[in-house]
Design an enzyme around this catalytic site. Structure first.
Site, PDB file in Angstrom:
ATOM      1  N   ASN A  20       0.859  -1.171   0.000  1.00 56.99           N
ATOM      2  CA  ASN A  20       0.000   0.000   0.000  1.00 56.99           C
ATOM      3  C   ASN A  20       0.905   1.234   0.000  1.00 56.99           C
ATOM      4  O   ASN A  20       1.956   1.220   0.627  1.00 56.99           O
ATOM      5  CB  ASN A  20      -0.865  -0.013   1.264  1.00 56.99           C
ATOM      6  N   GLY A  60      -4.491  -9.098   0.269  1.00 54.28           N
ATOM      7  CA  GLY A  60      -3.826 -10.010  -0.666  1.00 54.28           C
ATOM      8  C   GLY A  60      -2.396 -10.347  -0.277  1.00 54.28           C
ATOM      9  O   GLY A  60      -2.112 -10.742   0.861  1.00 54.28           O
ATOM     10  N   ASP A  77       0.161  -8.425   0.288  1.00 53.92           N
ATOM     11  CA  ASP A  77       0.640  -7.571   1.372  1.00 53.92           C
ATOM     12  C   ASP A  77       0.251  -8.157   2.730  1.00 53.92           C
ATOM     13  O   ASP A  77       1.080  -8.276   3.649  1.00 53.92           O
ATOM     14  CB  ASP A  77       0.052  -6.165   1.203  1.00 53.92           C
ATOM     15  N   SER A  80      -0.054  -5.686  -9.112  1.00 50.41           N
ATOM     16  CA  SER A  80      -1.220  -4.838  -9.431  1.00 50.41           C
ATOM     17  C   SER A  80      -2.396  -5.581 -10.052  1.00 50.41           C
ATOM     18  O   SER A  80      -3.367  -4.948 -10.464  1.00 50.41           O
ATOM     19  CB  SER A  80      -0.829  -3.667 -10.340  1.00 50.41           C
ATOM     20  N   THR A  81      -2.338  -6.908 -10.119  1.00 50.31           N
ATOM     21  CA  THR A  81      -3.428  -7.637 -10.781  1.00 50.31           C
ATOM     22  C   THR A  81      -4.528  -8.068  -9.826  1.00 50.31           C
ATOM     23  O   THR A  81      -5.501  -8.697 -10.244  1.00 50.31           O
ATOM     24  CB  THR A  81      -2.878  -8.881 -11.513  1.00 50.31           C
ATOM     25  N   GLY A  82      -4.388  -7.722  -8.537  1.00 50.75           N
ATOM     26  CA  GLY A  82      -5.430  -8.054  -7.567  1.00 50.75           C
ATOM     27  C   GLY A  82      -6.429  -6.932  -7.446  1.00 50.75           C
ATOM     28  O   GLY A  82      -7.145  -6.597  -8.399  1.00 50.75           O
ATOM     29  N   TYR A  92      -5.989  -3.865  -7.445  1.00 54.04           N
ATOM     30  CA  TYR A  92      -5.700  -2.701  -8.288  1.00 54.04           C
ATOM     31  C   TYR A  92      -6.183  -2.888  -9.732  1.00 54.04           C
ATOM     32  O   TYR A  92      -6.140  -1.956 -10.523  1.00 54.04           O
ATOM     33  CB  TYR A  92      -4.202  -2.394  -8.274  1.00 54.04           C
TER      34      TYR A  92
END
Length: 344
Positions: free
Chosen positions: A11, A19, A21, A104-106, A108
């Site tokens: 973040n 996810g 993170d 970034s595919t989750g 975001y």
């Protein structure tokens, strides 16, 4: 992943997100959040490093990927920056291995096929100049979704060849249709062979005469490549090294293009009797951009062959016949058809 560094899709603010993170913080323990809070905010496309704490990894590299907003707000450039800066940090800290998620595919929302292309491009570019074991960890087959055009084209080629092989085995006959297919395929092989031989320095090779009915060099006069590939005494390792010499490229350029690491290549180089796996042998054939006949000869020196009774082999031939030597794209196709991947 037991690697020197794992990449966290962080973040931008010093808080625990969702996810990947969340999973990394849970495993690393509370100390990771404390270290993250000391750093403060991170800009989109930037990357920072902290210790790995309770993780198997020595380091966590935190990078902030772009939020997808239609693709017209620099999302691709930001995502590329995430990979480049993360790899630069890993190199700076002496890492020999690193694992990335598909950034970034989750939440975001970055489209997975495009994200995969960017990841492979940036990783490949880095490996051309550096040594590092890089893993791309994906959690869904959707991440490897092929374009509809490529999927249909490969499926059609499999049907024409793999299914034909099964019919021949069952009935012992082939139709006029498959005879025409064989003629077309032979023509494509000859075209590819002529292109490769045409690129050889004529000052260093003798003239090559081809018997066009069989698509092979005439036995009376053969150039250096033909001599090499028809030398039955040469094993896989010796043949590989001579083929690399013929390209005029560095060893590292070839084994990196083959998606093979330095340690494995050293084993092959230092052991004339080395017998690679079929997938490794094919990876080098692709890196050397051999045509279909040269590939069959080359992997034959390691005791392997291509067969229409194997879906894996038919997919490999599709790429060779079409002059597509991109190992990463080949592996995407193999993955989509539930086949083993090539390389180390």
């Amino acid at each position: 992943m037991k690697v020197d560094a794992v990449v966290n899709t962080a973040n931008p603010n010093p808080v625990i997100g969702f996810g990947v993170d969340s999973g990394i913080h849970k495993k690393a323990g509370h100390e990771l959040l404390v270290a993250r809070q000391k750093i403060g905010c991170i800009g989109f496309g930037d990357a920072v490093v902290t210790p790995g704490f309770e993780l198997d990894a020595r380091y966590v590299i935190h990078t902030v990927g772009p939020v997808w907003d239609g693709g017209n707000h620099g999302e691709e450039q930001i995502l590329s920056s995430c990979y480049r800066k993360s790899l630069a940090l890993a190199k700076e800290h002496g890492c020999e291995s690193i694992a990335f998620p598909l950034i970034s595919t989750g939440n975001y929302g970055f489209p997975k096929p495009l994200a995969l292309q960017i990841a492979v491009r940036e990783i490949s570019s880095f490996l051309l100049e550096n040594e590092m074991q890089i893993y791309l960890v994906v959690f869904e087959r959707e991440a490897f979704a092929l374009s509809e055009k490529l999927f249909k084209s490969v499926s059609s080629y499999i049907d024409e060849n793999y299914i034909r092989s099964k019919i021949l085995g069952e009935y012992g006959t082939e139709s006029v249709y498959t005879s025409r297919l064989k003629t077309r395929r032979r023509s494509e092989r000859l075209k590819g062979r002529n292109q490769i031989f045409g690129e050889i320095d004529k000052s260093k090779t003798s003239k090559a005469n081809f018997d066009m009915s069989v698509g092979a060099p005439a036995p009376t006069e053969v150039d250096d490549w033909g001599t090499l590939l028809n030398n039955l005494d040469a094993g896989f390792s010796e043949t590989l090294l001579k083929l690399i010499d013929r390209t005029g490229k560095k060893d590292s350029e070839i084994y990196k293009k083959a998606n093979v690491d330095r340690k494995l290549f050293s084993k092959i180089r230092n052991n004339p009797e080395y017998k690679p796996s079929k997938t490794t042998a094919l990876a080098f054939a692709f890196a050397l951009e051999l045509d279909i006949d040269e590939t069959k000869d080359f992997i034959g020196r390691a005791g392997f062959a291509l067969s229409y009774s194997s879906k894996f082999d038919v997919i490999v031939e599709y790429f060779l016949v079409n002059g597509n030597y991109n190992v990463f794209e080949l592996n995407e196709v193999l993955f989509a058809f539930d086949q083993p991947l090539i390389g180390a």
